[in-house]
Design an enzyme around this catalytic site. Structure first.
Site, PDB file in Angstrom:
ATOM      1  N   LYS A 166     -12.143  -1.644   6.572  1.00 44.93           N
ATOM      2  CA  LYS A 166     -11.316  -2.520   7.394  1.00 44.93           C
ATOM      3  C   LYS A 166     -11.866  -2.554   8.816  1.00 44.93           C
ATOM      4  O   LYS A 166     -12.165  -3.591   9.354  1.00 44.93           O
ATOM      5  CB  LYS A 166      -9.855  -2.057   7.394  1.00 44.93           C
ATOM      6  CG  LYS A 166      -9.258  -1.828   6.001  1.00 44.93           C
ATOM      7  CD  LYS A 166      -9.068  -3.128   5.235  1.00 44.93           C
ATOM      8  CE  LYS A 166      -8.954  -2.925   3.735  1.00 44.93           C
ATOM      9  NZ  LYS A 166      -7.779  -2.243   3.253  1.00 44.93           N
ATOM     10  N   TRP A 204       0.828  -1.217   0.000  1.00 47.12           N
ATOM     11  CA  TRP A 204       0.000   0.000   0.000  1.00 47.12           C
ATOM     12  C   TRP A 204       0.858   1.261   0.000  1.00 47.12           C
ATOM     13  O   TRP A 204       0.516   2.242  -0.675  1.00 47.12           O
ATOM     14  CB  TRP A 204      -0.983  -0.003   1.163  1.00 47.12           C
ATOM     15  CG  TRP A 204      -1.996  -1.109   1.054  1.00 47.12           C
ATOM     16  CD1 TRP A 204      -2.190  -2.135   1.927  1.00 47.12           C
ATOM     17  CD2 TRP A 204      -2.941  -1.321  -0.014  1.00 47.12           C
ATOM     18  NE1 TRP A 204      -3.198  -2.951   1.473  1.00 47.12           N
ATOM     19  CE2 TRP A 204      -3.667  -2.489   0.295  1.00 47.12           C
ATOM     20  CE3 TRP A 204      -3.242  -0.639  -1.207  1.00 47.12           C
ATOM     21  CZ2 TRP A 204      -4.685  -2.985  -0.536  1.00 47.12           C
ATOM     22  CZ3 TRP A 204      -4.244  -1.138  -2.023  1.00 47.12           C
ATOM     23  CH2 TRP A 204      -4.950  -2.286  -1.692  1.00 47.12           C
ATOM     24  N   ASP A 214      -1.742   6.802   6.046  1.00 41.08           N
ATOM     25  CA  ASP A 214      -2.816   5.900   5.665  1.00 41.08           C
ATOM     26  C   ASP A 214      -3.071   4.996   6.874  1.00 41.08           C
ATOM     27  O   ASP A 214      -2.245   4.154   7.204  1.00 41.08           O
ATOM     28  CB  ASP A 214      -2.391   5.078   4.442  1.00 41.08           C
ATOM     29  CG  ASP A 214      -3.421   4.022   4.036  1.00 41.08           C
ATOM     30  OD1 ASP A 214      -4.438   3.871   4.738  1.00 41.08           O
ATOM     31  OD2 ASP A 214      -3.185   3.340   3.010  1.00 41.08           O
TER      32      ASP A 214
HETATM   33  C1  LIG Z   1      -7.262  -1.867   1.929  1.00 47.66           C
HETATM   34  C2  LIG Z   1      -6.216  -0.819   2.004  1.00 47.66           C
HETATM   35  C3  LIG Z   1      -6.085   0.155   1.002  1.00 47.66           C
HETATM   36  C4  LIG Z   1      -6.953   0.176  -0.235  1.00 47.66           C
HETATM   37  O1  LIG Z   1      -8.216   0.567   0.091  1.00 47.66           O
HETATM   38  P1  LIG Z   1      -9.344   0.773  -1.037  1.00 47.66           P
HETATM   39  O2  LIG Z   1     -10.467   1.299  -0.224  1.00 47.66           O
HETATM   40  O3  LIG Z   1      -9.606  -0.562  -1.640  1.00 47.66           O
HETATM   41  O4  LIG Z   1      -8.836   1.753  -2.010  1.00 47.66           O
HETATM   42  C5  LIG Z   1      -5.124   1.114   1.172  1.00 47.66           C
HETATM   43  N1  LIG Z   1      -4.332   1.143   2.252  1.00 47.66           N
HETATM   44  C6  LIG Z   1      -4.425   0.213   3.232  1.00 47.66           C
HETATM   45  C7  LIG Z   1      -3.510   0.280   4.409  1.00 47.66           C
HETATM   46  C8  LIG Z   1      -5.375  -0.790   3.134  1.00 47.66           C
HETATM   47  O5  LIG Z   1      -5.462  -1.721   4.106  1.00 47.66           O
END
Ligand SMILES: *Cc1c(COP(=O)(O)O)cnc(C)c1O
Length: 360
Positions: free
Chosen positions: A195, A101, A171
């Protein structure tokens, strides 16, 4: 009704209480004669829903007044582009590469400017968080970017990087609202809610208000300017009304169950049960260095692919589902998000112990 223990990394388990509330509201939301999915985003009823969700969210995360809270679409992935478009004024930013990511965010930012790798844990398949106490940050960098909890590799920043006065952008998708956070240490926090917080389709951006300006990169779409969204309270266009409503119910659940202090205690306890078992097991092995372990995503292996597959299949037959590891890591991964009850982790460890005795 038969519910399983769902260890998926995302979309993931939601609190049963919240799902039941949503079910009760489904056909007739508080006497208005329709569901949240059917109502106008310009209606008074929905305006109350989004305002209350934001107010509750601010309470849960203790968001300072000088931060904007935005409920957006496009997932964390769209933010990989929105962040440089809004913040990369000098067209240069630094990235700590701790997995897929962070890598994706870095590659996307490279479309708009210079995306500099400040540190990486690629040398050991991202099984640790690199030392970020003295990163090669230069004066012309607009921000330092991290992926705070690495969903795929199961690592977590337990100490934030020394950004040498630069903005920290994080993030937090897979650790969002899992523990208290000092928001004032960040320029921007973003998280896809699927998540740990709600259904897929909402991404929450918490951004310091002095960063929300018209001074964005040329070509930035109107909808991707934080200023556009902030000025319209996330209602510039039709938002994900249902998703925001569900997040609102989860915020209320967090507030009435003791907030993030209490949540952290429970999350640490859950992770401890699994890590304690892994640390003494002769069959299963955690893949992450101890000081970097996530309490949300716990990858582990037996070291034998066939045995891993057998474990995943038998776990599923026992109501412990979605425990297969990410395709790039293999083995298993148990995601222990807020809504995973402690009994789920106890059941998992009991099952692992039984499997270990049968397969050694
Ligand atoms: C799942 C995830 C993403 C991607 O998320 P989307 O909503 O599918 O764009 C980005 N960063 C992290 C840390 C994630 O766990």
């Amino acid at each position: 009704m038969s519910r399983v223990y769902n260890f998926a990394a995302g979309p993931a388990v939601l609190p049963l209480e919240v799902l039941q509330e949503a079910k009760d509201d489904l056909l007739d939301y508080k006497g208005c004669g329709m569901s949240v999915m059917e109502m106008s985003h310009r209606s008074k009823v929905f305006d109350d829903i989004i305002k209350e969700a934001e107010a509750d969210f601010r309470k849960v995360l203790n968001v300072p007044d000088n931060y904007k809270v935005l409920f957006l679409q496009g997932g964390a992935t769209l933010q990989f582009a929105a962040i440089p478009m809004n913040l990369m004024k000098n067209r240069k930013a630094g990235f700590v590469i701790t997995g897929n990511w962070a890598n994706k965010a870095c590659q996307e930012a490279a479309i708009y400017g210079e995306a500099v790798e400040l540190a990486s844990s690629k040398d050991k398949t991202y099984t640790y968080i690199p030392d970020c106490s003295d990163l090669p940050i230069t004066d012309d960098m607009d921000y330092v970017y991290i992926c705070e909890n690495n969903t795929i590799y199961g690592t977590k920043f337990w100490t934030l990087p020394n950004t040498k006065g630069k903005l920290l952008v994080s993030d937090q998708s897979s650790c969002f609202l899992s523990e208290p956070v000092d928001v004032s240490k960040y320029g921007l926090i973003m998280a896809g809610v699927q998540k740990n917080v709600g259904p897929a389709g909402v991404v929450i951006v918490v951004v310091r208000d002095d960063l929300v300006t018209d001074d964005v990169l040329p070509g930035t779409p109107t909808i991707m300017k934080y200023k556009t969204q902030a000025d319209k309270d996330s209602l510039y266009n039709t938002p994900n009304c249902w998703g925001i409503y569900m997040c609102g119910l989860v915020f209320k659940w967090l507030l009435r169950t003791g907030g993030l202090e209490e949540r952290k205690k429970i999350n640490v306890k859950k992770a401890q049960i699994l890590y304690d078992y892994l640390d003494q097991s002769k069959l299963f092995k955690g893949t992450v260095e101890k000081g970097s372990r996530s309490i949300m995503n716990v990858p582990f292996v037996t070291g034998n692919k066939d045995l891993d597959a057998k474990f995943v299949a038998e776990a599923e037959q026992n109501g412990l589902v979605n425990i297969k590891g990410h395709r790039t890591v293999g083995g298993m991964r148990a995601s222990l998000y807020n809504a995973m009850p402690i009994e789920g982790v106890q059941k998992l460890v009991e099952f692992m112990d039984k499997f270990e005795r049968e397969n050694r």
